[in-house]
Design a protein around this motif. Structure first.
Motif, short mmCIF file in Angstrom:
data_model
loop_
_atom_site.label_atom_id
_atom_site.label_comp_id
_atom_site.label_asym_id
_atom_site.label_seq_id
_atom_site.Cartn_x
_atom_site.Cartn_y
_atom_site.Cartn_z
N UNK A 70 51.59 36.50 3.23
CA UNK A 70 51.26 37.49 3.70
C UNK A 70 51.01 39.01 3.28
N UNK A 71 50.75 39.97 4.38
CA UNK A 71 50.61 41.05 3.45
C UNK A 71 51.36 42.41 4.04
N UNK A 72 51.59 43.58 2.92
CA UNK A 72 52.44 44.70 3.16
C UNK A 72 52.01 44.80 4.78
N UNK A 73 53.21 45.78 5.63
CA UNK A 73 52.80 45.69 7.09
C UNK A 73 53.69 47.42 7.01
N UNK A 74 53.77 48.06 8.02
CA UNK A 74 54.84 48.81 8.15
C UNK A 74 55.63 48.10 10.02
N UNK A 75 57.50 49.54 9.99
CA UNK A 75 57.45 49.52 11.05
C UNK A 75 57.30 49.32 12.31
N UNK A 76 56.46 50.72 12.14
CA UNK A 76 56.16 50.97 13.00
C UNK A 76 54.81 50.30 13.87
N UNK A 77 54.62 48.79 13.23
CA UNK A 77 53.04 47.97 13.84
C UNK A 77 54.11 47.34 14.70
N UNK A 78 55.33 47.32 14.35
CA UNK A 78 56.42 46.41 14.46
C UNK A 78 57.88 46.55 14.86
N UNK A 79 57.43 47.99 15.64
CA UNK A 79 58.92 48.43 16.23
C UNK A 79 60.39 47.69 16.87
N UNK A 80 59.75 46.57 17.48
CA UNK A 80 60.52 45.44 18.32
C UNK A 80 61.83 44.84 16.76
#
Length: 258
Positions: free
Chosen positions: A26-36
């Motif tokens: 995968x790739x790095x992302x942020x918690x704002x994209x997955x706030x759940x």
């Protein structure tokens, strides 16, 4: 086998046409994209805590996760806590301790990893923000079509036998025909029940959840359709990753997330 060691819940009528848009491949992302999503940390003794699972926010005080993350001979609720609102593993955000868990009564009954699902109650409420939000779970009984694009997110190993990711990662893959998945795992004498979802890149591999991602989400769009459970190693081309199908337990989740 490896463990991917109103209740104001919203529902959808169906998600057959939803398109998506750690983790291996995968790739790095942020918690704002997955706030759940939150981290589940285990107390290892002498004040040391380590993230080993994930969980999904249902309400300010209730989470959805894998039963095997809240079970075992020496398990105690006081040995679990969650970390919310941070992209980074084991640092930042807010920390909340576990009051109790309700593992599904069918856990380990029909098959070893059947009903690997739990509702967890926190001692203190989460505070909603752009990085902390209530998740949406799928309706009871909904059947995901084969080849539906789905997404994992978490802080787990980035390869089989590898190391944890210091930041949140995500990866897209596809649901795999249940009967085909069941036949594959029968070669290992492992049981795939109708309460499980198989996902990956069959006969290709390279994308999957892994150790440390257990309890985290399998998303179709922004809908939580699965809870990361187990598999044969990680990102294997022959044996896809297995998540608990939330649709088999939605009514039970709603009744217990109070």
């Amino acid at each position: 086998m490896v463990l991917y060691f109103p209740v104001a819940i919203l529902f959808v009528a169906g998600i057959a046409n939803v398109q998506c848009g750690r983790i291996v491949g995968g790739d790095e992302t942020t918690i704002e994209k997955y706030p759940y999503l939150v981290q589940v940390e285990f107390h290892l003794g002498w004040g040391h805590w380590e993230q080993n699972c994930g969980a999904n926010i249902l309400t300010r005080t209730c989470l959805l996760s894998a039963a095997h993350c809240f079970n075992g001979g020496i398990y105690r609720p006081s040995d679990r806590r969650v970390r919310a609102s941070t992209t980074h593993r084991h640092t930042g955000g807010s920390v909340h301790y576990v009051e109790f868990e309700r593992n599904h009564p069918g856990y380990h009954v029909a098959a070893v990893w059947d009903a690997d699902i739990t509702v967890v109650k926190l001692t203190t409420p989460l505070i909603y923000s752009p990085s902390v939000q209530r998740g949406t779970i799928v309706t009871q009984g909904f059947q995901l079509p084969d080849n539906t694009p789905v997404m994992h997110a978490g802080w787990g190993h980035t390869s089989w036998g590898g190391v944890f990711s210091p930041v949140l990662r995500h990866v897209e893959m596809f649901t795999i025909n249940h009967d085909l998945c069941r036949e594959r795992y029968a070669l290992l004498r492992s049981t795939i029940t109708r309460n499980m979802i198989c996902a990956g890149l069959l006969d290709v591999g390279g994308r999957d959840a892994c150790q440390g991602d257990s309890g985290g989400p399998l998303y179709a769009g922004n809908i939580i359709v699965g809870v990361v459970s187990w598999g044969h190693r990680c990102a294997n081309e022959t044996f896809p990753g297995i998540s608990t199908s939330v649709a088999s337990y939605t009514d039970w989740v709603v009744a217990n997330a109070r």
